[in-house]
Design a protein around this motif. Sequence first.
Motif, PDB file in Angstrom:
ATOM      1  N   LYS A 180      10.348  75.914  40.340  1.00 49.63           N
ATOM      2  CA  LYS A 180       9.578  76.681  39.361  1.00 49.63           C
ATOM      3  C   LYS A 180      10.485  77.092  38.218  1.00 49.63           C
ATOM      4  O   LYS A 180      11.475  77.787  38.414  1.00 49.63           O
ATOM      5  CB  LYS A 180       8.950  77.922  39.989  1.00 49.63           C
ATOM      6  CG  LYS A 180       8.021  78.657  39.021  1.00 49.63           C
ATOM      7  CD  LYS A 180       7.182  79.698  39.705  1.00 49.63           C
ATOM      8  CE  LYS A 180       6.205  80.360  38.750  1.00 49.63           C
ATOM      9  NZ  LYS A 180       5.232  79.392  38.183  1.00 49.63           N
ATOM     10  N   ARG A 181      10.136  76.628  37.022  1.00 54.15           N
ATOM     11  CA  ARG A 181      10.914  76.974  35.836  1.00 54.15           C
ATOM     12  C   ARG A 181      10.371  78.276  35.234  1.00 54.15           C
ATOM     13  O   ARG A 181       9.225  78.331  34.779  1.00 54.15           O
ATOM     14  CB  ARG A 181      10.816  75.853  34.802  1.00 54.15           C
ATOM     15  CG  ARG A 181      11.746  76.059  33.600  1.00 54.15           C
ATOM     16  CD  ARG A 181      11.409  75.075  32.503  1.00 54.15           C
ATOM     17  NE  ARG A 181      11.453  73.694  32.962  1.00 54.15           N
ATOM     18  CZ  ARG A 181      12.558  72.962  33.051  1.00 54.15           C
ATOM     19  NH1 ARG A 181      13.713  73.491  32.736  1.00 54.15           N
ATOM     20  NH2 ARG A 181      12.497  71.712  33.476  1.00 54.15           N
ATOM     21  N   MET A 182      11.177  79.308  35.266  1.00 53.06           N
ATOM     22  CA  MET A 182      10.780  80.568  34.651  1.00 53.06           C
ATOM     23  C   MET A 182      12.015  81.452  34.483  1.00 53.06           C
ATOM     24  O   MET A 182      13.025  81.270  35.164  1.00 53.06           O
ATOM     25  CB  MET A 182       9.719  81.299  35.491  1.00 53.06           C
ATOM     26  CG  MET A 182      10.185  81.800  36.834  1.00 53.06           C
ATOM     27  SD  MET A 182       8.887  82.712  37.748  1.00 53.06           S
ATOM     28  CE  MET A 182       8.664  84.136  36.682  1.00 53.06           C
ATOM     29  N   THR A 183      11.910  82.399  33.569  1.00 52.78           N
ATOM     30  CA  THR A 183      12.954  83.393  33.382  1.00 52.78           C
ATOM     31  C   THR A 183      12.523  84.658  34.107  1.00 52.78           C
ATOM     32  O   THR A 183      11.547  85.301  33.723  1.00 52.78           O
ATOM     33  CB  THR A 183      13.171  83.684  31.887  1.00 52.78           C
ATOM     34  OG1 THR A 183      13.518  82.468  31.214  1.00 52.78           O
ATOM     35  CG2 THR A 183      14.284  84.700  31.696  1.00 52.78           C
ATOM     36  N   LEU A 184      13.221  84.977  35.176  1.00 52.13           N
ATOM     37  CA  LEU A 184      12.867  86.158  35.959  1.00 52.13           C
ATOM     38  C   LEU A 184      13.219  87.429  35.199  1.00 52.13           C
ATOM     39  O   LEU A 184      14.328  87.564  34.667  1.00 52.13           O
ATOM     40  CB  LEU A 184      13.600  86.140  37.299  1.00 52.13           C
ATOM     41  CG  LEU A 184      13.136  85.106  38.336  1.00 52.13           C
ATOM     42  CD1 LEU A 184      14.140  85.022  39.484  1.00 52.13           C
ATOM     43  CD2 LEU A 184      11.747  85.453  38.846  1.00 52.13           C
ATOM     44  N   ARG A 185      12.288  88.366  35.173  1.00 51.97           N
ATOM     45  CA  ARG A 185      12.569  89.681  34.581  1.00 51.97           C
ATOM     46  C   ARG A 185      13.366  90.540  35.555  1.00 51.97           C
ATOM     47  O   ARG A 185      14.109  91.428  35.145  1.00 51.97           O
ATOM     48  CB  ARG A 185      11.266  90.390  34.229  1.00 51.97           C
ATOM     49  CG  ARG A 185      10.382  89.659  33.229  1.00 51.97           C
ATOM     50  CD  ARG A 185       9.212  90.531  32.799  1.00 51.97           C
ATOM     51  NE  ARG A 185       8.424  90.976  33.948  1.00 51.97           N
ATOM     52  CZ  ARG A 185       7.416  90.299  34.495  1.00 51.97           C
ATOM     53  NH1 ARG A 185       7.091  89.104  34.000  1.00 51.97           N
ATOM     54  NH2 ARG A 185       6.750  90.776  35.533  1.00 51.97           N
ATOM     55  N   SER A 186      13.173  90.298  36.828  1.00 52.41           N
ATOM     56  CA  SER A 186      13.865  91.023  37.888  1.00 52.41           C
ATOM     57  C   SER A 186      13.752  90.205  39.162  1.00 52.41           C
ATOM     58  O   SER A 186      12.894  89.323  39.277  1.00 52.41           O
ATOM     59  CB  SER A 186      13.243  92.402  38.100  1.00 52.41           C
ATOM     60  OG  SER A 186      11.936  92.262  38.649  1.00 52.41           O
ATOM     61  N   LEU A 187      14.580  90.514  40.147  1.00 48.18           N
ATOM     62  CA  LEU A 187      14.436  89.838  41.437  1.00 48.18           C
ATOM     63  C   LEU A 187      13.159  90.268  42.140  1.00 48.18           C
ATOM     64  O   LEU A 187      12.567  89.497  42.898  1.00 48.18           O
ATOM     65  CB  LEU A 187      15.646  90.128  42.329  1.00 48.18           C
ATOM     66  CG  LEU A 187      16.963  89.440  41.976  1.00 48.18           C
ATOM     67  CD1 LEU A 187      18.021  89.780  43.012  1.00 48.18           C
ATOM     68  CD2 LEU A 187      16.802  87.932  41.859  1.00 48.18           C
ATOM     69  N   ALA A 188      12.718  91.508  41.885  1.00 50.48           N
ATOM     70  CA  ALA A 188      11.475  91.979  42.502  1.00 50.48           C
ATOM     71  C   ALA A 188      10.293  91.110  42.088  1.00 50.48           C
ATOM     72  O   ALA A 188       9.312  90.985  42.840  1.00 50.48           O
ATOM     73  CB  ALA A 188      11.221  93.435  42.122  1.00 50.48           C
ATOM     74  N   GLN A 189      10.368  90.498  40.921  1.00 52.68           N
ATOM     75  CA  GLN A 189       9.293  89.631  40.447  1.00 52.68           C
ATOM     76  C   GLN A 189       9.097  88.430  41.366  1.00 52.68           C
ATOM     77  O   GLN A 189       8.008  87.855  41.421  1.00 52.68           O
ATOM     78  CB  GLN A 189       9.588  89.167  39.022  1.00 52.68           C
ATOM     79  CG  GLN A 189       8.431  88.436  38.355  1.00 52.68           C
ATOM     80  CD  GLN A 189       8.795  87.891  36.985  1.00 52.68           C
ATOM     81  OE1 GLN A 189       9.957  87.949  36.561  1.00 52.68           O
ATOM     82  NE2 GLN A 189       7.823  87.361  36.275  1.00 52.68           N
ATOM     83  N   VAL A 190      10.151  88.056  42.093  1.00 49.96           N
ATOM     84  CA  VAL A 190      10.039  86.933  43.029  1.00 49.96           C
ATOM     85  C   VAL A 190       8.905  87.182  44.019  1.00 49.96           C
ATOM     86  O   VAL A 190       8.151  86.263  44.366  1.00 49.96           O
ATOM     87  CB  VAL A 190      11.374  86.720  43.779  1.00 49.96           C
ATOM     88  CG1 VAL A 190      11.182  85.785  44.976  1.00 49.96           C
ATOM     89  CG2 VAL A 190      12.433  86.163  42.828  1.00 49.96           C
ATOM     90  N   TYR A 191       8.750  88.419  44.462  1.00 48.83           N
ATOM     91  CA  TYR A 191       7.733  88.723  45.459  1.00 48.83           C
ATOM     92  C   TYR A 191       6.320  88.698  44.871  1.00 48.83           C
ATOM     93  O   TYR A 191       5.343  88.636  45.602  1.00 48.83           O
ATOM     94  CB  TYR A 191       8.032  90.071  46.116  1.00 48.83           C
ATOM     95  CG  TYR A 191       9.232  89.980  47.042  1.00 48.83           C
ATOM     96  CD1 TYR A 191       9.094  89.542  48.349  1.00 48.83           C
ATOM     97  CD2 TYR A 191      10.505  90.290  46.578  1.00 48.83           C
ATOM     98  CE1 TYR A 191      10.192  89.430  49.189  1.00 48.83           C
ATOM     99  CE2 TYR A 191      11.612  90.186  47.413  1.00 48.83           C
ATOM    100  CZ  TYR A 191      11.452  89.750  48.722  1.00 48.83           C
ATOM    101  OH  TYR A 191      12.531  89.633  49.547  1.00 48.83           O
ATOM    102  N   GLU A 192       6.222  88.738  43.556  1.00 47.65           N
ATOM    103  CA  GLU A 192       4.932  88.521  42.906  1.00 47.65           C
ATOM    104  C   GLU A 192       4.627  87.023  42.846  1.00 47.65           C
ATOM    105  O   GLU A 192       3.483  86.604  43.042  1.00 47.65           O
ATOM    106  CB  GLU A 192       4.937  89.096  41.486  1.00 47.65           C
ATOM    107  CG  GLU A 192       5.210  90.589  41.412  1.00 47.65           C
ATOM    108  CD  GLU A 192       5.379  91.063  39.979  1.00 47.65           C
ATOM    109  OE1 GLU A 192       5.047  90.285  39.045  1.00 47.65           O
ATOM    110  OE2 GLU A 192       5.861  92.193  39.770  1.00 47.65           O
ATOM    111  N   VAL A 193       5.659  86.233  42.575  1.00 50.69           N
ATOM    112  CA  VAL A 193       5.495  84.784  42.441  1.00 50.69           C
ATOM    113  C   VAL A 193       5.331  84.126  43.817  1.00 50.69           C
ATOM    114  O   VAL A 193       4.538  83.199  43.985  1.00 50.69           O
ATOM    115  CB  VAL A 193       6.708  84.181  41.700  1.00 50.69           C
ATOM    116  CG1 VAL A 193       6.585  82.665  41.590  1.00 50.69           C
ATOM    117  CG2 VAL A 193       6.839  84.804  40.307  1.00 50.69           C
TER     118      VAL A 193
END
Length: 383
Positions: A191-204
């Motif tokens: 998945k190509r994306m720029t993470l805003r935070s590592l916590a965002q991983v759990y949304e994705v």
Amino acid sequence: MLPGISTEVVAGSKMADLVIAGSGVIGLSVAFELLQSPGLQPARIHIIAQHFPGEEPISHEFTSPWAGAHFRPFPHRPESFGADRRESGYTRVTYKRMKTIAAEHPESTIEFMKGADYLEQPPSEYDGMSPGYNKDSLENFREIPKGELPPNVKSGFEYTTYCLNAPEYLGFLQRQVTALCKAKGVELCFKRMTLRSLAQVYEVVPSCDVIFNCTGLGLQLDGSYDPSCFAIRGQTLLLDVPHKTKFAAATVTHQGRDGNWTFVIKRPPVGGKPAQYILGGTKQPGDNCVTPRDMDSHAIMERARALYPELLCESEFSVARVNVGFRPARNGGSRVELESASPGPVIHAYGLGGMGYETSLGVAEHCLRIYRGLKCQRSKAKL
């Protein structure tokens, strides 16, 4: 879909979803070693990154493709002994794995050869006996006799090391991860994306079991970056050298009295093409200039003209490209540890500076030991 990447889903019975944040040499090495570790294979591996191997032009935000790369050992310095010992341990694990990979996969571009260090004003720890830099920890280690040293060099050492073609090796790791996933029934998701935070991983990836944080400068759960991390600008030259040279079988590093390091690293060839050579370089902490500087290139070439005249082509260097990359360093050395926090656990693996390739498989092995321990803790908690 990324070029050359199969995202075919192969059914499997494993339960966990793992996320690797970062697709550089550390992230891909974690995936590569994970897939060869019994009992650790998940149902899915998600690799989330802004950039992936094989892209042109190479982004300056993606450090790994710009590297030399070679293994250059170092003695443990008194002021950073703990970190040096840890990093040195990673390099030795990587060295052993590189031998196996080179034998089983010539396409990896890993080549073992002689390494040499020449020092005009060596620090006291360069005595040939210090931890991390002696005959007990390095193959074919020897102090070079005075009569064999270049002019102005006070001490020198030789050992067996390796070089590899960084962009090609990254592609090799990516292909191996893809093939291993297919063979073992593990779904692989890029998945190509720029993470805003590592916590965002759990949304994705809501089903994420653990995050391997291989983001270089240490992105955190709250969106900040590890304050101990910083970038070191490195400018090097990629040279075409069509004639035979001793550097086809040796990588050399020279430290001048002024502190400048001048090194030659072979980029082993692929597809019948001739080898190229990395000539470097600069070490500029806190410098964020992505544009190559003529001043830096000229300084490198002037030093090399005197030190490595074998690389000249009719009195000039044949420069194929000027590289500018940013080594993700960290005060106190690398961070490889478990963080148990909300919304889920993170295994950090970042801050290796310019040692990404030479520590990569050792760092991956440490990460997987942590993950195995985490799984054991969870199993005990269920009893």
